[in-house]
Scaffold this active site. Structure first.
Site, PDB file in Angstrom:
ATOM      1  N   HIS A  42       2.294   2.080  -0.899  1.00 27.49           N
ATOM      2  CA  HIS A  42       0.876   1.711  -0.541  1.00 27.49           C
ATOM      3  C   HIS A  42       0.402   1.896   0.822  1.00 27.49           C
ATOM      4  O   HIS A  42       1.284   1.665   1.918  1.00 27.49           O
ATOM      5  CB  HIS A  42       0.819   0.334  -0.785  1.00 27.49           C
ATOM      6  CG  HIS A  42      -0.741  -0.080  -0.682  1.00 27.49           C
ATOM      7  ND1 HIS A  42      -1.501   0.438  -1.673  1.00 27.49           N
ATOM      8  CD2 HIS A  42      -1.484  -0.822   0.117  1.00 27.49           C
ATOM      9  CE1 HIS A  42      -2.675  -0.035  -1.491  1.00 27.49           C
ATOM     10  NE2 HIS A  42      -2.626  -0.945  -0.312  1.00 27.49           N
ATOM     11  N   MET A  48      -1.167   5.055  -9.988  1.00 28.23           N
ATOM     12  CA  MET A  48      -2.377   4.400 -10.029  1.00 28.23           C
ATOM     13  C   MET A  48      -2.727   3.341 -11.031  1.00 28.23           C
ATOM     14  O   MET A  48      -3.991   3.018 -11.114  1.00 28.23           O
ATOM     15  CB  MET A  48      -3.810   5.619  -9.918  1.00 28.23           C
ATOM     16  CG  MET A  48      -3.558   6.241  -8.623  1.00 28.23           C
ATOM     17  SD  MET A  48      -3.212   5.096  -7.293  1.00 28.23           S
ATOM     18  CE  MET A  48      -3.533   6.419  -5.802  1.00 28.23           C
ATOM     19  N   HIS A  49      -1.851   2.986 -11.690  1.00 26.22           N
ATOM     20  CA  HIS A  49      -2.005   1.733 -12.706  1.00 26.22           C
ATOM     21  C   HIS A  49      -1.572   0.464 -12.142  1.00 26.22           C
ATOM     22  O   HIS A  49      -0.337   0.531 -11.755  1.00 26.22           O
ATOM     23  CB  HIS A  49      -1.437   1.913 -13.938  1.00 26.22           C
ATOM     24  CG  HIS A  49      -2.511   2.728 -14.904  1.00 26.22           C
ATOM     25  ND1 HIS A  49      -2.117   3.333 -16.185  1.00 26.22           N
ATOM     26  CD2 HIS A  49      -3.707   2.993 -14.930  1.00 26.22           C
ATOM     27  CE1 HIS A  49      -3.157   4.018 -16.817  1.00 26.22           C
ATOM     28  NE2 HIS A  49      -4.096   3.921 -16.036  1.00 26.22           N
ATOM     29  N   GLU A 108       3.690   9.135   4.972  1.00 23.46           N
ATOM     30  CA  GLU A 108       4.303   8.802   3.655  1.00 23.46           C
ATOM     31  C   GLU A 108       5.281   9.384   3.233  1.00 23.46           C
ATOM     32  O   GLU A 108       6.418   9.014   2.778  1.00 23.46           O
ATOM     33  CB  GLU A 108       3.118   8.695   2.584  1.00 23.46           C
ATOM     34  CG  GLU A 108       2.068   7.803   2.639  1.00 23.46           C
ATOM     35  CD  GLU A 108       1.057   7.816   1.670  1.00 23.46           C
ATOM     36  OE1 GLU A 108       0.458   6.972   1.272  1.00 23.46           O
ATOM     37  OE2 GLU A 108       0.660   9.047   1.319  1.00 23.46           O
ATOM     38  N   ASN A 150       4.447  12.767  -2.636  1.00 24.56           N
ATOM     39  CA  ASN A 150       5.510  11.964  -2.123  1.00 24.56           C
ATOM     40  C   ASN A 150       6.738  12.236  -3.131  1.00 24.56           C
ATOM     41  O   ASN A 150       7.700  12.009  -2.860  1.00 24.56           O
ATOM     42  CB  ASN A 150       4.976  10.370  -2.338  1.00 24.56           C
ATOM     43  CG  ASN A 150       4.138  10.235  -0.955  1.00 24.56           C
ATOM     44  OD1 ASN A 150       4.592  10.084   0.054  1.00 24.56           O
ATOM     45  ND2 ASN A 150       2.745  10.085  -1.393  1.00 24.56           N
ATOM     46  N   GLY A 158       1.454  14.365  -6.396  1.00 19.01           N
ATOM     47  CA  GLY A 158       2.859  14.240  -6.558  1.00 19.01           C
ATOM     48  C   GLY A 158       3.651  14.767  -5.001  1.00 19.01           C
ATOM     49  O   GLY A 158       4.656  15.176  -4.890  1.00 19.01           O
TER      50      GLY A 158
HETATM   51  C1  GAR Z   1      -0.489   8.191  -1.586  1.00 21.57           C
HETATM   52  O1  GAR Z   1      -1.355   8.343  -0.624  1.00 21.57           O
HETATM   53  C2  GAR Z   1      -0.163   6.871  -1.997  1.00 21.57           C
HETATM   54  O2  GAR Z   1      -0.090   6.085  -0.743  1.00 21.57           O
HETATM   55  C3  GAR Z   1      -1.327   6.285  -2.870  1.00 21.57           C
HETATM   56  O3  GAR Z   1      -1.704   7.505  -3.655  1.00 21.57           O
HETATM   57  C4  GAR Z   1      -1.309   8.561  -2.949  1.00 21.57           C
HETATM   58  C5  GAR Z   1      -0.612   9.749  -3.959  1.00 21.57           C
HETATM   59  O4  GAR Z   1      -0.277  10.824  -3.177  1.00 21.57           O
HETATM   60  N1  GAR Z   1      -1.066   5.200  -3.576  1.00 21.57           N
HETATM   61  C6  GAR Z   1      -1.779   4.079  -3.663  1.00 21.57           C
HETATM   62  O5  GAR Z   1      -3.050   4.024  -3.165  1.00 21.57           O
HETATM   63  C7  GAR Z   1      -1.168   3.031  -4.448  1.00 21.57           C
HETATM   64  N2  GAR Z   1      -1.863   1.933  -4.410  1.00 21.57           N
HETATM   65  P1  GAR Z   1       0.729  11.910  -4.030  1.00 21.57           P
HETATM   66  O6  GAR Z   1       0.231  12.018  -5.590  1.00 21.57           O
HETATM   67  O7  GAR Z   1       0.431  13.462  -3.148  1.00 21.57           O
HETATM   68  O8  GAR Z   1       1.930  11.550  -3.750  1.00 21.57           O
END
Ligand code: GAR
Length: 231
Positions: free
Chosen positions: A137, A115-116, A206, A24, A22
């Site tokens: 992404h 991630m789903h 990100e 982001n 989390g």
């Molecule tokens: C991030 O790097 C995001 O880009 C990726 O999951 C991570 C979540 O990090 N998402 C994907 O790969 C979606 N296809 P976080 O839980 O620390 O925000």
């Protein structure tokens, strides 16, 4: 018809979907109500993993949370890893996720490390309700769709096949990571950088881009509402 706020005076209601750390989500929490996201408020964080650290971040920020558990649906449809029962379990799961999300009357759903893969049983009701779904992404459009995007880009770099990767925020459609991009950022690879170092650098970018992309989606939604159009 939109289910969320109807004028620019009410804050835009964000539902954030997460699966993990989390970080982001934290970037969004930190910027809501600040100049970067002045008209936005996170109304709920939903996780598909009970132990996702992002749920703790939300609780610390006094944001309501929910955990949507796939296990119950897998039990309903045994042999869940074999098509078509896998799709049936996921379809039902996503249908209930849509109901859970729409009950809060959000304006926008932000997938921040969710991630789903979202199925039509989620996306169709959201679209009918006029609620855009956006996703972060860690790759540029058309490159490294799906899981382990940073690692795959890094491996290509080590084999001399690319000199950059990137990040995008995009609208979600049922084809994975294929929806219309909202904003992108190129990230050049660095010689002698480890995968861990690249991942850290991607994440730091990100945290900025998810805020910018969310703001752009809000602006887009508000412009459409002002012109009387559907999102
Ligand atoms: C991030 O790097 C995001 O880009 C990726 O999951 C991570 C979540 O990090 N998402 C994907 O790969 C979606 N296809 P976080 O839980 O620390 O925000």
């Amino acid at each position: 018809m939109s289910t969320g706020s109807t004028d620019n005076a009410s804050p835009i209601r964000l539902t954030v979907l997460i699966s993990g750390s989390g970080s982001n989500l934290q970037a969004l929490i930190d910027q809501c109500g600040q100049p970067a996201l002045p008209d936005a408020s996170i109304i709920r964080v939903i996780s598909n993993r009970k132990d996702a650290f992002g749920l703790k971040r939300a609780e610390t920020a006094h944001i309501p949370t929910a955990y949507h558990n796939l296990v119950k649906y897998k039990k309903q449809y045994p042999d869940t890893n074999v098509p078509p029962t896998f799709e049936m379990a996921r379809s039902e799961y996503d249908k209930d996720l849509a109901a859970m999300v729409l009950a809060d009357k959000p304006d926008i759903v932000v997938c921040a490390g969710w991630m789903h893969i979202l199925m039509p049983t989620f996306l169709d009701p959201l679209s009918q309700a006029g609620v855009p779904v956006i996703n972060l992404h860690p790759a540029l459009p058309g490159r490294y769709n799906g899981a382990h995007a940073i690692e795959r880009a890094y491996n290509d770099f080590t084999q001399g096949k690319t000199d950059h990767t990137g990040i995008m925020i995009h609208y979600v459609i049922s084809e994975v990571d294929m929806g219309q991009p909202i904003t992108t950022r190129r990230i050049d690879m660095k010689k002698d950088e480890s995968l861990d170092q690249l991942e850290q650098r991607v994440h730091e970018n990100e945290w900025e881009l998810i805020v910018l992309g969310t703001k752009m989606a809000i602006d887009d939604l508000q412009a459409k509402r002002r012109s009387g159009g559907q999102p």
